[in-house]
Design a protein around this motif. Structure first.
Motif, short mmCIF file in Angstrom:
data_model
loop_
_atom_site.label_atom_id
_atom_site.label_comp_id
_atom_site.label_asym_id
_atom_site.label_seq_id
_atom_site.Cartn_x
_atom_site.Cartn_y
_atom_site.Cartn_z
N PHE A 10 0.91 -1.11 -0.06
CA PHE A 10 -0.21 0.09 0.04
C PHE A 10 0.86 1.21 -0.03
CE2 PHE A 10 -2.16 -3.41 2.42
CZ PHE A 10 -3.27 -3.60 1.39
N LEU A 11 1.89 1.02 0.76
CA LEU A 11 2.94 2.20 0.78
C LEU A 11 3.41 2.44 -0.83
CD1 LEU A 11 4.14 4.30 2.63
CD2 LEU A 11 6.03 2.73 2.75
N GLN A 14 1.44 4.46 -3.02
CA GLN A 14 1.23 6.00 -2.75
C GLN A 14 2.34 6.64 -3.44
OE1 GLN A 14 -0.33 6.00 2.04
NE2 GLN A 14 1.60 6.88 1.57
N THR A 19 3.69 9.76 0.84
CA THR A 19 4.22 9.42 1.93
C THR A 19 5.19 10.23 2.73
OG1 THR A 19 4.17 7.33 0.49
CG2 THR A 19 5.96 7.40 2.17
N TRP A 22 -2.22 18.25 6.91
CA TRP A 22 -3.85 18.74 6.27
C TRP A 22 -4.33 19.91 7.24
CZ3 TRP A 22 -2.52 13.79 7.14
CH2 TRP A 22 -2.39 13.43 8.57
N SER B 170 -7.40 -0.77 4.76
CA SER B 170 -6.40 -1.27 5.59
C SER B 170 -5.51 0.20 6.19
CB SER B 170 -5.38 -1.90 5.01
OG SER B 170 -4.70 -1.40 4.27
N LEU B 172 -2.50 1.37 9.58
CA LEU B 172 -1.52 1.25 10.53
C LEU B 172 -1.92 1.77 11.81
CD1 LEU B 172 1.73 1.43 8.74
CD2 LEU B 172 0.79 -0.73 9.58
N PHE B 186 6.66 9.64 7.91
CA PHE B 186 6.51 8.57 6.73
C PHE B 186 5.00 8.08 7.19
CE2 PHE B 186 10.91 9.44 6.28
CZ PHE B 186 11.12 9.49 4.88
N PHE B 187 3.98 8.38 6.12
CA PHE B 187 2.74 8.23 6.51
C PHE B 187 1.98 7.38 5.52
CE2 PHE B 187 -1.50 9.35 7.36
CZ PHE B 187 -1.64 9.71 8.76
N LEU B 188 1.60 6.46 6.04
CA LEU B 188 0.38 5.44 5.39
C LEU B 188 -0.87 5.83 5.27
CD1 LEU B 188 0.38 2.91 3.34
CD2 LEU B 188 0.00 1.60 5.29
N TYR B 189 -1.52 6.31 4.60
CA TYR B 189 -2.86 6.75 4.56
C TYR B 189 -3.82 5.34 4.53
CZ TYR B 189 -1.46 11.51 3.98
OH TYR B 189 -0.87 12.46 3.97
N SER B 191 -6.17 2.81 3.13
CA SER B 191 -5.93 2.10 1.77
C SER B 191 -6.94 1.16 1.46
CB SER B 191 -4.63 1.47 1.37
OG SER B 191 -3.48 2.62 1.55
N THR B 192 -7.62 0.98 0.33
CA THR B 192 -8.52 0.05 0.02
C THR B 192 -7.67 -1.23 -0.35
OG1 THR B 192 -10.21 1.49 -1.20
CG2 THR B 192 -10.33 -0.75 -1.71
N LYS B 244 -10.47 7.50 -3.48
CA LYS B 244 -9.56 8.32 -2.60
C LYS B 244 -10.29 8.09 -1.30
CE LYS B 244 -6.84 10.64 -5.40
NZ LYS B 244 -5.25 10.14 -5.51
N ARG B 248 -7.20 13.14 3.75
CA ARG B 248 -5.97 13.75 4.09
C ARG B 248 -4.97 13.83 3.32
NH1 ARG B 248 -5.59 10.69 9.74
NH2 ARG B 248 -5.61 8.91 8.12
N LYS B 249 -5.05 12.83 2.11
CA LYS B 249 -4.21 12.69 1.14
C LYS B 249 -3.50 14.29 0.42
CE LYS B 249 -3.79 7.90 -0.33
NZ LYS B 249 -4.06 6.81 -1.42
#
Lengths: 25, 329
Positions: A10-11, A14, A19, A22, B170, B172, B186-189, B191-192, B244, B248-249
């Motif tokens: 998933f990373l 992006q 990555t 707001w 999903s 984290l 480092f950010f994981l948004y 995700s479908t 989306k 926040r992306k």
């Protein structure tokens, strides 16, 4: 998906901008 | 220069803006003396001293030519605490030890402020940051929560995918990492998850993930909760692409923030929830479904609210200042 964890897929989906800090003044 | 008035200590970082300034201005208007402490500037620019003996203790903070004693501090706003930032000239082999010792010093130093009013207390923030606890308590006070699975077991993830009819996201529990040099996360948004993703689910054995049913959205709500009061901003879900799943992306056009009036019963639930966590402040994310149901997603005890104050003129900074001044609570 080097051994990588499940979240890596998933990373990878992006963009770099998403990555990597707001008002998005 | 030595401050003599009652001080409200604002714990933040050197990159912070707008929200920190608004709260400082609101405090000054109400007669308090704000003192901004950029935690990432310790130990290079912030100087701390802690004197302890059997008769008394005495702690001082010096930053940007200002000096205060912690005895002057009547309240503390925990906006953000960042890791110590050290310069490149420091020998790399000592860097980790210096950071660790600096963090331990900061952690110890906060004890000198135990008589102050905190928004919010660090231990309560830590308690509230447990996202599984958040979901449990939200459910217990009457909120609808998404069906949720947290697991490192591949088969459980596959079965859950079927249970939620293939509509699964999903995320984290934490940000991925923190870079002291770049001061960035480092950010994981959110995700479908597609069925083909789960072919690789065995790799959950290296790191668990959070899986949730994907909730249909009419609006996404950001609620700034301050000492019993709620300030709400809403985004219309049809303003951004269905793909989306996380507003926040970067690059997601979300349209304008709108005012939103929560039903009384939802406000009461929020008050009960925050009471259980012992928090005066929190940024909460809710979804309003097409059928009119309010679904709890999560709370960030030190979350963002600046966009709501700026775009909707909601007096959040003033409410935070009121919460910090002890005559108000």
């Amino acid at each position: 998906t080097e051994i990588v964890p499940f979240f890596a897929r998933f990373l990878a989906a992006q963009t770099t901008e998403e990555t990597e800090p707001w008002f998005k003044l | 220069m030595h401050l003599s008035r009652d001080v409200v200590l604002l714990l933040t970082h050197s990159g912070d803006f707008f929200t920190i300034d608004r709260v400082a201005e609101a405090l000054a208007r109400k007669g308090a003396q704000p003192f901004r402490l950029d935690t990432d500037k310790f130990p290079l620019e912030v100087q701390l001293t802690a004197h302890l003996d059997k008769s008394k203790t005495y702690h001082t903070i010096e930053y940007k030519n200002y000096s205060i004693s912690t005895q002057q501090v009547q309240a503390v706003w925990t906006r953000r605490i960042w890791e110590p930032k050290l310069s490149q000239e420091l020998a790399p082999k000592f860097r980790e030890a210096c950071v660790r010792e600096s963090k331990a010093t900061l952690d110890g130093f906060w004890d000198s402020l135990k008589e102050a009013d905190w928004v919010d207390d660090l231990e309560r923030i830590s308690y509230a940051n447990n996202k599984l606890r958040q979901l449990r308590i939200a459910s217990e006070v009457g909120f609808v929560i998404p069906q949720t699975l947290v697991t490192n077991k591949a088969q459980a993830a596959r079965e859950f995918f079927l249970q939620v009819n293939g509509k699964m996201v999903s995320k984290l529990l934490t940000t991925l990492s923190y870079s002291m040099e770049a001061n960035s996360s480092f950010f994981l948004y959110t995700s479908t998850v597609r069925e083909e993703d789960l072919q690789d689910a065995e790799s959950l054995r290296y790191c668990p993930m959070v899986f949730q049913e994907q909730i249909s959205k009419q609006q996404e709500l950001r609620v700034a909760y301050v000492n019993g009061n709620v300030f709400v901003g809403a985004l219309n879900a049809d303003m951004y692409a269905a793909a989306k799943v996380d507003w926040r992306k970067p690059g997601v056009e979300v349209g304008a923030w709108q005012h939103h009036q929560l039903p009384d019963k939802v406000v009461l639930r929020l008050q009960a929830f925050m009471g259980r966590l012992g928090l005066l402040f929190g940024s909460l994310d809710l979804i309003l479904t097409p059928s009119g149901e309010y679904v709890f997603l999560e709370i960030n005890p030190v979350g963002e609210w600046g966009m709501l104050e700026k775009d909707l003129d909601l007096p959040i900074s003033s409410a935070i200042a009121d919460a910090l001044l002890p005559t108000n609570h």
